[in-house]
Design an enzyme around this catalytic site. Structure first.
Site, PDB file in Angstrom:
ATOM      1  CG  ASP A  45      -1.800   1.006   1.205  1.00  0.00           C
ATOM      2  OD1 ASP A  45      -2.928   1.393   0.999  1.00  0.00           O
ATOM      3  OD2 ASP A  45      -1.119   2.223   1.494  1.00  0.00           O
ATOM      4  CE1 TYR A  50       1.008   7.903   2.476  1.00  0.00           C
ATOM      5  CE2 TYR A  50       1.581   5.864   1.768  1.00  0.00           C
ATOM      6  CZ  TYR A  50       0.115   6.618   2.009  1.00  0.00           C
ATOM      7  OH  TYR A  50      -0.900   6.230   3.228  1.00  0.00           O
ATOM      8  CG  HIS A 106      -4.827   9.581   0.210  1.00  0.00           C
ATOM      9  ND1 HIS A 106      -3.465   9.814   0.371  1.00  0.00           N
ATOM     10  CD2 HIS A 106      -4.680   9.449   1.956  1.00  0.00           C
ATOM     11  CE1 HIS A 106      -2.228   9.325   1.484  1.00  0.00           C
ATOM     12  NE2 HIS A 106      -3.363   9.518   2.669  1.00  0.00           N
TER      13      HIS A 106
END
Length: 273
Positions: A45, A50, A106
């Protein structure tokens, strides 16, 4: 090792336990994901925000593991709600893949009120066969009701912060009622629950680590979990959770630890672009 799967509402099988790379720097991600794959994880994931999709991609490319054995998730960041297809293409480029298995919005960022259009973009990708499943992350019941009310695709997964101190019962109930699988991010509360006396007592009795006990608590309630560590020994320990069971009393003792102990942003107010 065979990791159990959860069958999503579109028939796709997703490993119940995966490896998350939240807050892992890109230059450390390849080694961390490689360690996870070597330990036996097959679900990884990541997310655009990120900044480590490229590191994940490097590890996947070098692993020699057949693509069909892997389950890869990434996420649409808030600033890309108006261009989900373009953002997806960028993620694929960084990952070095033609398709991800699960693509998530998200955050809903409700004050910006763009998540409905973003969801329709994900539906386009899914309808075109570009991703095997689509879902959401950090959606509350009112956000779920709004997109399900469109009458199109029901999200396959809702990935939310969930651990003994924050159990989000209303959201889990909404997920269950809509046939959406609940996936726990920060399943160990970023380590905050590992010293809790109720959990350490169970761990001592079973000869297990507190992390293993918490992960087992999640698994026995049919949730998907994505623990994160960059330490190879802990990565392996977090996968070694299928050889024991918690009793009903153990589960109840952990259930009783709810304290609204959120470690991340509140989805009702988080609106970062």
């Amino acid at each position: 090792m065979t990791i159990p799967t959860i069958t999503l509402n579109n028939g796709v099988a997703m490993p119940q336990l995966g490896y998350g790379v939240f807050q892992v720097p890109d230059d450390e991600t390849e080694a961390a994901v490689t360690a996870a794959l070597e330990a036996g994880y097959r679900s990884i994931d990541t997310a655009a925000v990120y900044g480590n999709e490229a590191g994940v991609g490097r590890a996947l490319a070098k692993s020699g593991i057949a693509r069909e054995e892997l389950f890869i998730t990434t996420k649409l960041w808030n600033s890309d709600h108006e261009r989900p297809v373009e953002a997806y293409e960028k993620s694929l480029e960084l990952l070095g893949l033609d398709q991800v298995d699960l693509y998530l919005i998200h955050w809903p960022t409700p004050a910006r009120d763009l998540y409905v259009g973003a969801w329709q973009g994900l539906e386009e990708l899914y309808a075109a066969g570009r991703t095997r499943a689509i879902g959401v992350s950090n959606f509350l019941p009112e956000h779920l009701d709004r997109i399900v009310g469109l009458g199109g695709t029901v999200p396959a997964v809702n990935q939310i912060e969930l651990h003994p101190a924050l159990q989000q019962r209303a959201t889990v109930a909404a997920d269950d009622g809509l046939g959406i699988a609940t996936e726990a991010w920060s399943p160990l509360a970023q380590g905050a629950m590992l010293q809790d006396p109720a959990i350490t007592a169970i761990a001592d009795r079973l000869g297990r680590t507190p992390a293993q006990v918490i992960l087992r608590w999640h698994l026995q309630q049919s949730r998907i979990v994505i623990p994160k560590s960059v330490t190879p020994s802990r990565i392996a320990q977090n996968l070694d959770v299928f050889g024991f069971d918690l009793t009903d009393a153990d589960l109840a003792a952990i259930d009783a630890l709810e304290s609204e102990g959120r470690t991340g942003p509140d989805p009702a107010t988080f609106n970062a672009a």
